[in-house]
Write an enzyme that holds these catalytic residues in place. Sequence first.
Site, PDB file in Angstrom:
ATOM      1  N   ASP A  56      -0.059  15.386 -11.768  1.00 39.35           N
ATOM      2  CA  ASP A  56       1.157  16.114 -11.365  1.00 39.35           C
ATOM      3  C   ASP A  56       1.156  17.577 -11.794  1.00 39.35           C
ATOM      4  OD1 ASP A  56       2.102  13.732 -10.286  1.00 39.35           O
ATOM      5  OD2 ASP A  56       3.076  13.161 -12.156  1.00 39.35           O
ATOM      6  N   LYS A  77      -1.334  20.112  -7.960  1.00 40.98           N
ATOM      7  CA  LYS A  77      -2.578  20.228  -7.197  1.00 40.98           C
ATOM      8  C   LYS A  77      -2.285  20.377  -5.710  1.00 40.98           C
ATOM      9  CE  LYS A  77      -3.762  16.256  -8.828  1.00 40.98           C
ATOM     10  NZ  LYS A  77      -2.683  16.026  -9.783  1.00 40.98           N
ATOM     11  N   ALA A  91      -1.371   8.710  -5.883  1.00 49.56           N
ATOM     12  CA  ALA A  91      -1.185  10.158  -5.913  1.00 49.56           C
ATOM     13  C   ALA A  91       0.106  10.525  -5.188  1.00 49.56           C
ATOM     14  CB  ALA A  91      -2.368  10.841  -5.223  1.00 49.56           C
ATOM     15  N   GLY A  92       0.722  11.600  -5.641  1.00 48.22           N
ATOM     16  CA  GLY A  92       1.891  12.150  -4.952  1.00 48.22           C
ATOM     17  C   GLY A  92       1.765  13.650  -5.026  1.00 48.22           C
ATOM     18  N   HIS A  93       1.328  14.262  -3.946  1.00 47.28           N
ATOM     19  CA  HIS A  93       1.058  15.699  -3.935  1.00 47.28           C
ATOM     20  C   HIS A  93       2.115  16.402  -3.085  1.00 47.28           C
ATOM     21  CE1 HIS A  93      -3.484  14.891  -4.909  1.00 47.28           C
ATOM     22  NE2 HIS A  93      -2.647  14.436  -5.821  1.00 47.28           N
ATOM     23  N   GLN A 144      -4.753  12.626  -9.458  1.00 44.73           N
ATOM     24  CA  GLN A 144      -4.555  12.392 -10.899  1.00 44.73           C
ATOM     25  C   GLN A 144      -5.103  13.581 -11.702  1.00 44.73           C
ATOM     26  OE1 GLN A 144      -6.089   9.383  -9.054  1.00 44.73           O
ATOM     27  NE2 GLN A 144      -3.957   9.157  -8.531  1.00 44.73           N
ATOM     28  N   THR A 164       5.712   9.707  -6.772  1.00 47.09           N
ATOM     29  CA  THR A 164       5.421   8.417  -6.160  1.00 47.09           C
ATOM     30  C   THR A 164       6.432   7.355  -6.586  1.00 47.09           C
ATOM     31  OG1 THR A 164       3.099   8.988  -6.017  1.00 47.09           O
ATOM     32  CG2 THR A 164       3.593   6.648  -5.949  1.00 47.09           C
ATOM     33  N   THR A 165       6.904   7.437  -7.832  1.00 46.96           N
ATOM     34  CA  THR A 165       7.726   6.343  -8.359  1.00 46.96           C
ATOM     35  C   THR A 165       9.154   6.754  -8.727  1.00 46.96           C
ATOM     36  OG1 THR A 165       6.956   6.867 -10.575  1.00 46.96           O
ATOM     37  CG2 THR A 165       5.702   5.211  -9.374  1.00 46.96           C
TER      38      THR A 165
HETATM   39  P1  GDP Z   1       0.413  17.060  -7.926  1.00 46.90           P
HETATM   40  O1  GDP Z   1       0.446  15.593  -7.981  1.00 46.90           O
HETATM   41  O2  GDP Z   1      -0.554  17.665  -8.894  1.00 46.90           O
HETATM   42  O3  GDP Z   1       0.202  17.610  -6.537  1.00 46.90           O
HETATM   43  O4  GDP Z   1       1.849  17.568  -8.403  1.00 46.90           O
HETATM   44  P2  GDP Z   1       3.279  16.953  -7.928  1.00 46.90           P
HETATM   45  O5  GDP Z   1       3.540  17.370  -6.529  1.00 46.90           O
HETATM   46  O6  GDP Z   1       3.351  15.508  -8.251  1.00 46.90           O
HETATM   47  O7  GDP Z   1       4.255  17.661  -8.945  1.00 46.90           O
HETATM   48  C1  GDP Z   1       4.426  19.045  -8.981  1.00 46.90           C
HETATM   49  C2  GDP Z   1       5.904  19.372  -8.786  1.00 46.90           C
HETATM   50  O8  GDP Z   1       6.165  20.697  -9.193  1.00 46.90           O
HETATM   51  C3  GDP Z   1       6.346  19.300  -7.327  1.00 46.90           C
HETATM   52  O9  GDP Z   1       7.679  18.889  -7.292  1.00 46.90           O
HETATM   53  C4  GDP Z   1       6.207  20.742  -6.869  1.00 46.90           C
HETATM   54  O10 GDP Z   1       7.083  21.057  -5.781  1.00 46.90           O
HETATM   55  C5  GDP Z   1       6.623  21.495  -8.093  1.00 46.90           C
HETATM   56  N1  GDP Z   1       5.960  22.783  -8.298  1.00 46.90           N
HETATM   57  C6  GDP Z   1       4.720  23.159  -7.931  1.00 46.90           C
HETATM   58  N2  GDP Z   1       4.431  24.396  -8.411  1.00 46.90           N
HETATM   59  C7  GDP Z   1       5.512  24.803  -9.082  1.00 46.90           C
HETATM   60  C8  GDP Z   1       5.830  25.989  -9.830  1.00 46.90           C
HETATM   61  O11 GDP Z   1       5.023  26.906  -9.989  1.00 46.90           O
HETATM   62  N3  GDP Z   1       7.079  26.055 -10.389  1.00 46.90           N
HETATM   63  C9  GDP Z   1       7.994  25.042 -10.248  1.00 46.90           C
HETATM   64  N4  GDP Z   1       9.180  25.182 -10.835  1.00 46.90           N
HETATM   65  N5  GDP Z   1       7.712  23.920  -9.565  1.00 46.90           N
HETATM   66  C10 GDP Z   1       6.501  23.798  -9.006  1.00 46.90           C
HETATM   67  P1  IMO Z   2      -1.191  12.766  -8.867  1.00 50.94           P
HETATM   68  O1  IMO Z   2      -2.373  12.810  -7.946  1.00 50.94           O
HETATM   69  C1  IMO Z   2       0.495  11.266 -12.569  1.00 50.94           C
HETATM   70  C2  IMO Z   2      -0.784   7.260 -13.839  1.00 50.94           C
HETATM   71  C3  IMO Z   2       0.269   6.176 -13.846  1.00 50.94           C
HETATM   72  C4  IMO Z   2      -0.258   5.321 -14.976  1.00 50.94           C
HETATM   73  C5  IMO Z   2      -1.774   5.386 -14.790  1.00 50.94           C
HETATM   74  C6  IMO Z   2      -2.366   4.242 -13.983  1.00 50.94           C
HETATM   75  O2  IMO Z   2       0.108  12.880  -8.176  1.00 50.94           O
HETATM   76  O3  IMO Z   2      -1.364  13.731  -9.991  1.00 50.94           O
HETATM   77  P2  IMO Z   2      -2.340   3.607 -11.408  1.00 50.94           P
HETATM   78  O4  IMO Z   2      -1.209   3.357 -10.453  1.00 50.94           O
HETATM   79  O5  IMO Z   2      -3.228   4.720 -10.986  1.00 50.94           O
HETATM   80  O6  IMO Z   2      -3.123   2.367 -11.748  1.00 50.94           O
HETATM   81  O7  IMO Z   2      -1.632   4.059 -12.782  1.00 50.94           O
HETATM   82  O8  IMO Z   2      -2.009   6.600 -14.098  1.00 50.94           O
HETATM   83  N1  IMO Z   2      -0.937   7.968 -12.546  1.00 50.94           N
HETATM   84  C7  IMO Z   2      -0.492   9.217 -12.312  1.00 50.94           C
HETATM   85  N2  IMO Z   2       0.239  10.053 -13.095  1.00 50.94           N
HETATM   86  N3  IMO Z   2       0.072  11.664 -11.365  1.00 50.94           N
HETATM   87  C8  IMO Z   2      -0.669  10.863 -10.586  1.00 50.94           C
HETATM   88  O9  IMO Z   2      -1.228  11.270  -9.430  1.00 50.94           O
HETATM   89  C9  IMO Z   2      -0.945   9.555 -11.037  1.00 50.94           C
HETATM   90  N4  IMO Z   2      -1.629   8.504 -10.529  1.00 50.94           N
HETATM   91  C10 IMO Z   2      -1.627   7.558 -11.471  1.00 50.94           C
HETATM   92  O10 IMO Z   2       1.538   6.707 -14.118  1.00 50.94           O
HETATM   93  O11 IMO Z   2       0.037   5.914 -16.210  1.00 50.94           O
HETATM   94 MG    MG Z   3       1.805  14.036  -8.274  1.00 49.41          MG
END
Ligand code: GDP
Ligand code: IMO
Ligand code: MG
Length: 417
Positions: free
Chosen positions: A13, A16, A39-41, A216, A292-293
């Site tokens: 998170d 990415k 993953a949740g991007h 991740q 994701t959750t």
């Molecule tokens: P990923 O899994 O690595 O792609 O990251 P996620 O999407 O799960 O979580 C990143 C969160 O931070 C999302 O809600 C984005 O919209 C938000 N985000 C991304 N870049 C920034 C930033 O520079 N500042 C803030 N405040 N939020 C951001």
């Molecule tokens: P992105 O790509 C953050 C964590 C889960 C748990 C462990 C194992 O959005 O960064 P799993 O379902 O993979 O067997 O869970 O890994 N986890 C993540 N935490 N971002 C993720 O993906 C994750 N994918 C899995 O919370 O601790």
């Molecule tokens: Mg994520």
Amino acid sequence: MPETAVIGAQWGDEAKGKIVHFLAREADLAVRFNGGPNAGHTVQDARGTIQLHLVPAGALQPGCQGVIAHGVAVDPRVLEQELDSILSQGRPCPVLYLSHRAPLILPHHRLVEELEGTAERIGTTRRGVGPAYQERVARRGLRVGDLAQPEAVLERLRELRLALEKGYGRAGFDPEALCQELSDFYRRWQERIVDTRALVAGALAQGRSVVFEGAQGTLLDLDLGTYPYVTSSTTTVHGIGWGVGVRLSGSPRVVGVAKAYTTRVGEGPFPTEDPGAGGELLRARGREYGTTTGRPRRCGWLDLVALRYAQEVNQFTELAVTKLDVLSGLEEIPVCTAYELSGRRVEDFPGRVSELAAARPLYEPLPGWNEDIRPARTWEELPENARRYLLFIEEQLGVPVTLIGVGPGEEELIVRR
Ligand code: GDP
Ligand code: IMO
Ligand code: MG
């Protein structure tokens, strides 16, 4: 640079999705190589905010095709729901290719994750990813390409149901109905199910631009992360060979993505976690709830011991530091530069989870800034203390910070030249 890898440097998170989406503006291919719908991007642009679980974030860019390589565990239902949500935002349909070798996630994988207690014990995303990889390693799993032979699939599903009923008292699916659903899926996707290894290798050989989108983060890597509190795939740059079957050139661009602080979802040690007011503040300001959750993410301060380890493992050529805006308004920002372990100062990330759990962070306070940095678009527009914060990270890791996130929107990014 024709080859760019984007890798999470913490526990996932790190934003990415946003960084890949930006870097894919001029790319030909965006490739997911590991993980699955765990993953949740997030991408936030003029069309709105979207959370992607399987579709590469780069594939939302016009001209960039998406590849879901064999390292990714594919849940057909999630994939199709995701395409529906992309289309419902009025976005063009991404061009996607799916590996015929990719392991399938079927309904019983989620069931097994619950019944075996893994969901609870590790705090997984409950998407069935671990059990799908388990079947793959045990050489019993169904792969995307197998769906071309529905009779064999039906036979396999019937066997599977018997085994599950024997082991757990229930199977969670009806073989005939599931086989029909999977055959329909295959028919819709047939043209897009290809040898993605050959596709990506061919693109690289032609010098086309390819962005590899890690899921991740390094500390969740199956082997190099905080085992057993990890995910089931190779989340580091090394996962590209594993999950795509291609070898990168001698000098790929490897972008490590790190938040300006640290978060973690699920169980496992997290030395800089702040269970008090500081953590609350980061969670509220950074909207730290799982993509994701929906779970609240555990929040704490920047851990440079952990980041130096991620640097060592991946050899990043540059860093993207995201969510710097979340730290605005703090008088001082604690940054962990070492741990105390059994009365000793340690600077290397402990390889054993029991040691990590016993490690106490040693902080260096850095001066904060009061300005709202969300409108900043250049390095020079950042307050001096914000620049000092980033320079401190650079110095500690020995790698340049080239991208700086100052807000969730796609334009809220500083490209430092
Ligand atoms: P990923 O899994 O690595 O792609 O990251 P996620 O999407 O799960 O979580 C990143 C969160 O931070 C999302 O809600 C984005 O919209 C938000 N985000 C991304 N870049 C920034 C930033 O520079 N500042 C803030 N405040 N939020 C951001
Ligand atoms: P992105 O790509 C953050 C964590 C889960 C748990 C462990 C194992 O959005 O960064 P799993 O379902 O993979 O067997 O869970 O890994 N986890 C993540 N935490 N971002 C993720 O993906 C994750 N994918 C899995 O919370 O601790
Ligand atoms: Mg994520």
